[in-house]
Motif scaffolding. Structure first.
Motif, PDB file in Angstrom:
ATOM      1  N   ALA B  21       0.822  -1.201   0.000  1.00  0.00           N
ATOM      2  CA  ALA B  21       0.000   0.000   0.000  1.00  0.00           C
ATOM      3  C   ALA B  21       0.858   1.254   0.000  1.00  0.00           C
ATOM      4  N   ALA B  22       1.921   1.202   0.804  1.00  0.00           N
ATOM      5  CA  ALA B  22       2.814   2.355   0.871  1.00  0.00           C
ATOM      6  C   ALA B  22       3.472   2.600  -0.473  1.00  0.00           C
ATOM      7  N   SER B  23       3.822   1.500  -1.145  1.00  0.00           N
ATOM      8  CA  SER B  23       4.466   1.629  -2.449  1.00  0.00           C
ATOM      9  C   SER B  23       3.528   2.276  -3.444  1.00  0.00           C
ATOM     10  N   VAL B  24       2.288   1.818  -3.427  1.00  0.00           N
ATOM     11  CA  VAL B  24       1.315   2.373  -4.371  1.00  0.00           C
ATOM     12  C   VAL B  24       1.113   3.853  -4.097  1.00  0.00           C
ATOM     13  N   LYS B  25       1.043   4.196  -2.819  1.00  0.00           N
ATOM     14  CA  LYS B  25       0.833   5.582  -2.441  1.00  0.00           C
ATOM     15  C   LYS B  25       1.995   6.458  -2.933  1.00  0.00           C
ATOM     16  N   ASP B  26       3.206   5.918  -2.695  1.00  0.00           N
ATOM     17  CA  ASP B  26       4.410   6.643  -3.096  1.00  0.00           C
ATOM     18  C   ASP B  26       4.432   6.841  -4.611  1.00  0.00           C
ATOM     19  N   ALA B  27       4.067   5.750  -5.337  1.00  0.00           N
ATOM     20  CA  ALA B  27       4.072   5.820  -6.799  1.00  0.00           C
ATOM     21  C   ALA B  27       3.016   6.800  -7.287  1.00  0.00           C
ATOM     22  N   ALA B  28       1.873   6.831  -6.581  1.00  0.00           N
ATOM     23  CA  ALA B  28       0.805   7.755  -6.976  1.00  0.00           C
ATOM     24  C   ALA B  28       1.255   9.198  -6.798  1.00  0.00           C
ATOM     25  N   THR B  29       2.001   9.451  -5.704  1.00  0.00           N
ATOM     26  CA  THR B  29       2.535  10.796  -5.495  1.00  0.00           C
ATOM     27  C   THR B  29       3.441  11.190  -6.650  1.00  0.00           C
ATOM     28  N   ALA B  30       4.311  10.246  -7.026  1.00  0.00           N
ATOM     29  CA  ALA B  30       5.238  10.538  -8.123  1.00  0.00           C
ATOM     30  C   ALA B  30       4.456  10.822  -9.398  1.00  0.00           C
ATOM     31  N   GLY B  31       3.424  10.017  -9.626  1.00  0.00           N
ATOM     32  CA  GLY B  31       2.603  10.207 -10.821  1.00  0.00           C
ATOM     33  C   GLY B  31       1.921  11.565 -10.816  1.00  0.00           C
ATOM     34  N   PHE B  32       1.456  11.973  -9.654  1.00  0.00           N
ATOM     35  CA  PHE B  32       0.789  13.265  -9.537  1.00  0.00           C
ATOM     36  C   PHE B  32       1.755  14.403  -9.871  1.00  0.00           C
ATOM     37  N   LEU B  33       2.991  14.276  -9.346  1.00  0.00           N
ATOM     38  CA  LEU B  33       3.998  15.302  -9.627  1.00  0.00           C
ATOM     39  C   LEU B  33       4.250  15.416 -11.123  1.00  0.00           C
ATOM     40  N   VAL B  34       4.330  14.268 -11.782  1.00  0.00           N
ATOM     41  CA  VAL B  34       4.557  14.288 -13.227  1.00  0.00           C
ATOM     42  C   VAL B  34       3.361  14.931 -13.927  1.00  0.00           C
ATOM     43  N   ALA B  35       2.167  14.630 -13.423  1.00  0.00           N
ATOM     44  CA  ALA B  35       0.972  15.200 -14.036  1.00  0.00           C
ATOM     45  C   ALA B  35       1.004  16.717 -13.979  1.00  0.00           C
ATOM     46  N   VAL B  36       1.429  17.241 -12.814  1.00  0.00           N
ATOM     47  CA  VAL B  36       1.469  18.697 -12.656  1.00  0.00           C
ATOM     48  C   VAL B  36       2.554  19.302 -13.533  1.00  0.00           C
ATOM     49  N   LEU B  37       3.765  18.751 -13.372  1.00  0.00           N
ATOM     50  CA  LEU B  37       4.890  19.323 -14.112  1.00  0.00           C
ATOM     51  C   LEU B  37       4.742  19.109 -15.605  1.00  0.00           C
ATOM     52  N   GLY B  38       4.334  17.904 -15.947  1.00  0.00           N
ATOM     53  CA  GLY B  38       4.286  17.538 -17.358  1.00  0.00           C
ATOM     54  C   GLY B  38       3.142  18.168 -18.121  1.00  0.00           C
ATOM     55  N   PHE B  39       2.192  18.713 -17.377  1.00  0.00           N
ATOM     56  CA  PHE B  39       1.048  19.310 -18.071  1.00  0.00           C
ATOM     57  C   PHE B  39       1.519  20.391 -19.030  1.00  0.00           C
ATOM     58  N   PHE B  40       2.478  21.185 -18.562  1.00  0.00           N
ATOM     59  CA  PHE B  40       2.977  22.263 -19.422  1.00  0.00           C
ATOM     60  C   PHE B  40       4.081  21.781 -20.359  1.00  0.00           C
ATOM     61  N   PHE B  41       4.953  20.944 -19.841  1.00  0.00           N
ATOM     62  CA  PHE B  41       6.102  20.552 -20.653  1.00  0.00           C
ATOM     63  C   PHE B  41       5.726  19.535 -21.721  1.00  0.00           C
TER      64      PHE B  41
END
Lengths: 527, 463
Positions: B21-41
Motif C-alpha cells: 500500500a505504501a508503495s502504491v501511495k508513493d508511486a501515486a505521489t510521483a505520478g501526480f507530480l509528473v501530471a502537474v509538471l508535465g502538463f505544461f512541458f
C-alpha cells in the motif's frame, strides 16, 4: 641497566655522549613566522645510547626531530651526524667551511644534516625515523613495506630498473637478500606470520612495531622514534623496551626517541634531554633528570598553589618525582594533593600516593627520603621494583660456581653455572631463537655454556635470568627452554637450521650437534 | 558489497506489513507530480501559426508519461526501495567479487590473450563480409588498451592524476608525422624517437607539477594537455595547423610495403593481394606494442621503482623518510607513462595516414582516464575489460536498428547511444565503486599470495 651504561653514568665529569656523539645538534633555532619553536638548542646523542627527548606538549620535540631528519630546514644552527668514532672536530669544521654536505674522513664520515634534503639524510647519513601518527603503506603488504625501505640498494642492484626489466640474475639475488633482511626484522618484531597481510590490517601495536622494523631495514646508524609507545598497552610497551635494547645492543644503533611514557623513558634511556618552550632545561642520565627541580617545575608549573588539572601530567610527575615508597602524607596546605591522591588510587598499581606536589622544596625532600630506593633501582615507578624488593630477602641458592654479586636482587633463583664449559667446548647458544651473540656472552658469564643447562631451567631460574638480562618474560615467550631441550638431544629446530646455513644475521653460524668437537662460537671467551 | 547508496537513504522500515500500500501511495505521489509538471512541458505543444502561437493539447503523451512514471516508481519500490532483499544487491552479488575473480582472472586473461593472438584470422574466417570493420575496431580497442596501460603507470601505480595524457599521444603522433614529412623517416625509425620525445615532454610536464597535490595537480595536467593542442593548432608554418598533416607513410614489413603489384608484400611471398592484409599487419603491430607495454609495466611493478611508485601513492612523506627521492620517482612515472603514450601516438599517425589537432582533444584524455578508472586503478586486466566495454560498447551501440521497430521510424538510436552508455557507466560505478577489478596483487610474496582489498589501498593525489 647493563654494565656499559652504569659505567657511563658513573663518569659524570665527561659524559659518554659528549666524548663520542653520533649526532650533535648545535645552536639549533627554528622559527615559524614569529613563533620560535626551538631556540638555540644544543645537545649530543651518544653513540650506542638510547637518548630520550622529553618535555610537555608543544615543547618543540617533534620540531627538533623534523629538523634532524630534514623535513624542516632549520632557521639557524648546525646538525652534525658522524659515522665512525670520536668527535672528528677538525673534519666537521673543514666541512662546514667547505660548503659541502658531507665528507668522508679517515675513520668514517661526517654529515651536515641541515644542508641535506630529507631523502639523502636517510640514504647517505643513515638516519631513520618513525612518525607520531603511524605512516605505513597501508595498501601494501608488510613484506612490501620492508622492501620499500631497502629501495636504494635494490635500485642499484636492479641497474636502475634496466637490468631488472631484462631480468638479470644479480637483481634476483639482491631481492632475495632484501627479503631475508625483512624476514629477520619480522621475526624480531613478531610479525612474521602477518608478512603477506596488508599493513593497514594490522592491529595498532603491530603497526608501531612494523614502523620500527621498516626504519631498521634502511640500515640506520641513528634511529629516531617519535612516541613509539603511544597507544601501547603495558605488555606491548615492555616488548618495545626489549626491542629497543636489542637494537641498541645487537646492532650498534643509537636511538633517539620522543616519549611521554615515563616508564619507558626511565627504564631504557641512557641519557635524557628535557625541553620546554623550545629550550633545553635539563640534560643528563635518567636518574639525574628525574630529580632535577627544573624538570619538575616544567611539568607542573612553578606556582606552589596551582591546581593541576591534567591527569596524565600528574601521572607522569608521580613517575618522575614520586620514587620510593611514600611515607609522607599530603599536607593540608596543598590544593593539589587530594586530586593527586585520587589519581594514584585509581590509576596506579603502585602504592605510592603522594608527591605530586608542585613545590621544588617538597620534591627535594622526597628525594632525600627515598634516596636509598632510587639508588637501588632506576625504574622506581615500575611495579617491577616492588617485586624485586619483595624478592630480596629470599636467599639465592648458592649452587652455581659463578658468583654474581647482587644475585639476590633479582626474583627467582640463579641457575647452576660452571666456570668453564665441559670438555669438548661450549654449544653454540645462538642456535636458540632469541639468543644473539650478546646474550650468549652474558649467559656464558653466568656459567651457562650448554643447551642441557638451559633445558634444565625451572620457572624460578627462567625468572631470574630474565630479570638479570633485563628482558623479563622473553625467555618464556621465545621458549628457550623448549628449544634447548630439542637441541640438547641433538635435534634441530627450524631456527637452528637457518643458523647453520648462515642465514641469520644475528647468530653465529657454527657447527651443529649437541657435542661439538671444539668450541664453535669463537666469541664467548672465558667470563 | 556495494549496495546502492541511495537505497539506504530512502529505505522504508523493514518488514512493513503495508509495504504494498505504501508503495502504491508513493508511486501515486510521483505520478501526480509528473501530471502537474508535465502538463505544461509535455501536455501542451506550441506551434507557430499565422498571427501567433497555436496551442495543441497532447493528452496521449501526457497520460503515457504519467503511467510510465507511476509504474516505474511502483516497480522500483517493490523490488528495490521497500523490500528486504533489493534486487540490486543480488546483481551486485552476481558480479565477480575480488577474491572470486582472482581464480577466474588468470584463466580469463589467458583466454583473452589466446583470442587476441588469432583475432584477425578468426574474423576473416567466420565473418568474411565484415572482417575489415571488426579488425579495424580491434585495432582501435588495442590502441586504447595500450594508452590505458600507459596511463595506469601514472594514475594507477604512482597515484598522480593526469588529465592531460592525450598530450603525449599527440606528441608521439606529431613526432612521427613531422619526422616523416621533414626528414623522410620511416615508421620503425621514428617509433623509438617518438617515444623518447614523448618521455622528454613527460619530464617537462613533471617538473612543474612535482610539488602539486590533489586538485591542483589535476588542473595543471589538464592545462598542459590543452597547451600542446593549442600550439599544434596555431603553429601553422610547422605543423600545418588545423589542416593537419596528411600522407603519413605506412609501416613496412622488413622493408616490404603492403601494396598491390611489384615489390609488395603479397608479391614477394607469392600470395594474392588483399587489402585486409594491411589491417592484419597493423593489428599485429599494435598488439605487440601493447604486449611490450604490459610486459614492462608488470616487470616494473616487481622492481624497486614500481614499489616506490606504489609507496608514493600510499604515503609520500613516509617515502621521503625511507630515502626515496620522490622527485626522480615521480618523473620516471611521468616519463615512462608518456613514452608509451608516444608509441601509441605514432602508431595512430601511421594507421590514420592523416592527423590534425582535432584528434587530441580533452575528450580523449577523459576516455583514457575513464578506462583506467572503470577497470580499477592499477589493474592491467581491468584496463583490457574496460577498453573492450567502453570502445567496443560505443561502437556496438551503433547497431541499434531494432529499436526503431519498438519506438517507430522517427527514433534514431545512434543519438541515444551516448546516453545509454553514460547510464551503463553510472550503474557500473554504483556497483563497483573502485572499478571492475579493485583488488591489488602484492608485488612480492613470502608464503601465501593474498589479494589486497580496495578499501586498504590509497588512491593517491587528485582523486
Amino acid at each position: 641497566m647493563d654494565a656499559a651504561t652504569t659505567m657511563k653514568n658513573s663518569d659524570q665529569s665527561t659524559p659518554g655522549w659528549d666524548r663520542d656523539p653520533v649526532l650533535s645538534v648545535e645552536h639549533l633555532t627554528m622559527r615559524f613566522g614569529g613563533l620560535v619553536a626551538v631556540g638555540d638548542l644544543s645537545f649530543n646523542v651518544g653513540r650506542g645510547d638510547i637518548t630520550a627527548l622529553i618535555g610537555p606538549n608543544g615543547a618543540g620535540k617533534t620540531t627538533v626531530f623534523n629538523c634532524v631528519t630534514g623535513f624542516y630546514k632549520p632557521t639557524e644552527g648546525r646538525i652534525v651526524m658522524r659515522h665512525g668514532p670520536g668527535r672528528q672536530q677538525d673534519d666537521v669544521e673543514t666541512l662546514t667551511d667547505s660548503g659541502q654536505r658531507w665528507k668522508t674522513t679517515g675513520n668514517g664520515a661526517v654529515y651536515l644534516l641541515e644542508r641535506m634534503p630529507d631523502h639523502e639524510i636517510s640514504h647517505k647519513a643513515k638516519v631513520a625515523r618513525t612518525f607520531q601518527n603511524i605512516r605505513l603503506f597501508g595498501g601494501m603488504t608488510v613484506l612490501e613495506n620492508l622492501l620499500v625501505a631497502q629501495h636504494n640498494p635494490l635500485m642499484v642492484a636492479s641497474g636502475f630498473s634496466i637490468g631488472g626489466i631484462l631480468g638479470l640474475p644479480s637483481y634476483k639475488k639482491a631481492q632475495k637478500e632484501a627479503v631475508d633482511r625483512a624476514v629477520y626484522w619480522l621475526e624480531r618484531t613478531h610479525l612474521i606470520d602477518r608478512a603477506d597481510d596488508p599493513a593497514a590490517d594490522l592491529p595498532y601495536g603491530a603497526q608501531r612495531r612494523l614502523e620500527i622494523a621498516r626504519a631498521m631495514c634502511t640500515k640506520p646508524q641513528l634511529l629516531c622514534l617519535d612516541e613509539p609507545a603511544a597507544g601501547l598497552n603495558p605488555r606491548e610497551s615492555a616488548e618495545l623496551n626489549e626491542l629497543l635494547k636489542y637494537i641498541r645492543d645487537e646492532h650498534d644503533v643509537s636511538v633517539l626517541l620522543i616519549e611521554h611514557d615515563m616508564g619507558v623513558v626511565m627504564e631504557i634511556s641512557d641519557h635524557v634531554i628535557v625541553l620546554d618552550y623550545g629550550v633545553k632545561i635539563s640534560d643528563g642520565p635518567a636518574d639525574f633528570v628525574k630529580n632535577d627541580p627544573k624538570v619538575i617545575a616544567a611539568y607542573l608549573g612553578v606556582d606552589d598553589e596551582a591546581e593541576i588539572d591534567m591527569p596524565e601530567v600528574r601521572e607522569d610527575i608521580e613517575k618522575v618525582a614520586g620514587d620510593g615508597p611514600a611515607k609522607k602524607k599530603p599536607t593540608a596546605r596543598s590544593k593539589a594533593a587530594p586530586a593527586a591522591k585520587k589519581t594514584a588510587a585509581k590509576a596506579k598499581p603502585s602504592s605510592k600516593a603522594s608527591t605530586a606536589k608542585t613545590s621544588t622544596a617538597r620534591s627535594t625532600a622526597t628525594k632525600a627520603s627515598s634516596a636509598k630506593a632510587s639508588s637501588a633501582a632506576s625504574t622506581a615507578a615500575k611495579p617491577k621494583t616492588a617485586a624485586r624488593t619483595a624478592a630480596k630477602p629470599k636467599p639465592a641458592p648458592a649452587a652455581s660456581e659463578v658468583k654474581i654479586a647482587n644475585a639476590g636482587d633479582y626474583p627467582g633463583s640463579q641457575p647452576h653455572g660452571t666456570k668453564k664449559p665441559r670438555a669438548g667446548g661450549a654449544n653454540n647458544l645462538t642456535r636458540v631463537k632469541g639468543i644473539g651473540p650478546a646474550s650468549e656472552k652474558k649467559l656464558n658469564a653466568l656459567g651457562v655454556w650448554h643447551f642441557d643447562q638451559i633445558a634444565a631451567w625451572k620457572k624460578a631460574e627462567v625468572q631470574w635470568v630474565g630479570s638479570y638480562l633485563a628482558f623479563p618474560g622473553r625467555i618464556e615467550r621465545e621458549e628457550w627452554v623448549k628449544q634447548a631441550r630439542v637441541l640438547a638431544k641433538g635435534g634441530e629446530t627450524e631456527f637452528s637450521k637457518r643458523v647453520d646455513k648462515g642465514e641469520v644475521a644475528s647468530s653465529v653460524p657454527g657447527k651443529r650437534g649437541a657435542q661439538p668437537k671444539k668450541k664453535t662460537t669463537g666469541k664467548g671467551g672465558k667470563a | 558489497m556495494a549496495t546502492n547508496g541511495s537505497n539506504r537513504a530512502v529505505a522504508a522500515p523493514q518488514n512493513d506489513p503495508n509495504s504494498f500500500a505504501a508503495s502504491v501511495k508513493d508511486a501515486a505521489t510521483a505520478g501526480f507530480l509528473v501530471a502537474v509538471l508535465g502538463f505544461f512541458f509535455i501536455g501542451i505543444r506550441t506551434d507557430i501559426a499565422p498571427g501567433g502561437l497555436d496551442l495543441k493539447m497532447r493528452w496521449g503523451a501526457w497520460i503515457v508519461s504519467i503511467l510510465v512514471v507511476f509504474v516505474g516508481r511502483l516497480l522500483l519500490n517493490l523490488f528495490v526501495l521497500k523490500t528486504d532483499s533489493p534486487i540490486t544487491r543480488k546483481i551486485a552479488g552476481a558480479m565477480p567479487s575480488g577474491s572470486r575473480f582472482a581464480g577466474t582472472g588468470k584463466w580469463l586473461m589467458r583466454a583473452l590473450f589466446a583470442f587476441a593472438l588469432v583475432l584477425p584470422f578468426f574474423f576473416t574466417t567466420f565473418f568474411p563480409g565484415k572482417d575489415r570493420q571488426f579488425i579495424d575496431l580491434a585495432i582501435l580497442i588495442m590502441t586504447y588498451i595500450m594508452l590505458g596501460w600507459g596511463l595506469n603507470i601514472v594514475v594507477g601505480l604512482a597515484g598522480l592524476l593526469d588529465l592531460g595524457y592525450v598530450a603525449f599521444y599527440a606528441v608521439g603522433a606529431y613526432s612521427f608525422a613531422l619526422l616523416a614529412q621533414y626528414l623522410d623517416m620511416g615508421f620503425w625509425f621514428a617509433l623509438p624517437l617518438a617515444g623518447i620525445l614523448a618521455a622528454c615532454w613527460g619530464i617537462v610536464l613533471g617538473f612543474p607539477v612535482l610539488r602539486l597535490r590533489g586538485d591542483y595537480l589535476a588542473i595543471v595536467t589538464l592545462a598542459f594537455g590543452e597547451i600542446i593542442r593549442v600550439v599544434l593548432l596555431n603553429w601553422y608554418e610547422f605543423t600545418n595547423g588545423p589542416d593537419g598533416i596528411s600522407g603519413i607513410p605506412k609501416p613496412t614489413f622488413f622493408g616490404l610495403e603492403l601494396k598491390r603489384g611489384e615489390g609488395g608484400f603479397a608479391d614477394f611471398f607469392g600470395i594474392a593481394y588483399d587489402p585486409i592484409q594491411r589491417f592484419i599487419f597493423l593489428y599485429y603491430i599494435i598488439f605487440i606494442l601493447a604486449l611490450i607495454t604490459n610486459f614492462v609495466t608488470m616487470r616494473l611493478r616487481r622492481l624497486p621503482i614500481g614499489r616506490a611508485w606504489e609507496a608514493l601513492r600510499e604515503d609520500e612523506i613516509a617515502c621521503r623518510s625511507l630515502g626515496i627521492n620522490t622527485r626522480n620517482t615521480k618523473l620516471t612515472a611521468f616519463s615512462i607513462g608518456a613514452m608509451f603514450g608516444g608509441f601509441a601516438g605514432s602508431f595512430f599517425a601511421t594507421r590514420q595516414g592523416f592527423i590534425s589537432p582535432e584528434s587530441f582533444t580533452f575528450l580523449e584524455s577523459a576516455i583514457i582516464l575513464a578506462i583506467v578508472v572503470l577497470g580499477g586503478l592499477g589493474s592491467q586486466v581491468g584496463v583490457v575489460i574496460a577498453s573492450i566495454v567502453m570502445i567496443g560498447g560505443i561502437e556496438m551501440l551503433r547497431n541499434l536498428g531494432f529499436l526503431q521497430q519498438v519506438f517507430g521510424s522517427g527514433f534514431d538510436p545512434v543519438q541515444y547511444r551516448m546516453l545509454i552508455f553514460g547510464l551503463a557507466m553510472v550503474l557500473i560505478m554504483v556497483w563497483k565503486p573502485r572499478g571492475l577489478i579493485s583488488t591489488r596483487e602484492p608485488s612480492v610474496v613470502l608464503k601465501e599470495k593474498k589479494r589486497i582489498g580496495a578499501d586498504m589501498v590509497a588512491q593517491g593525489e587528485g582523486h
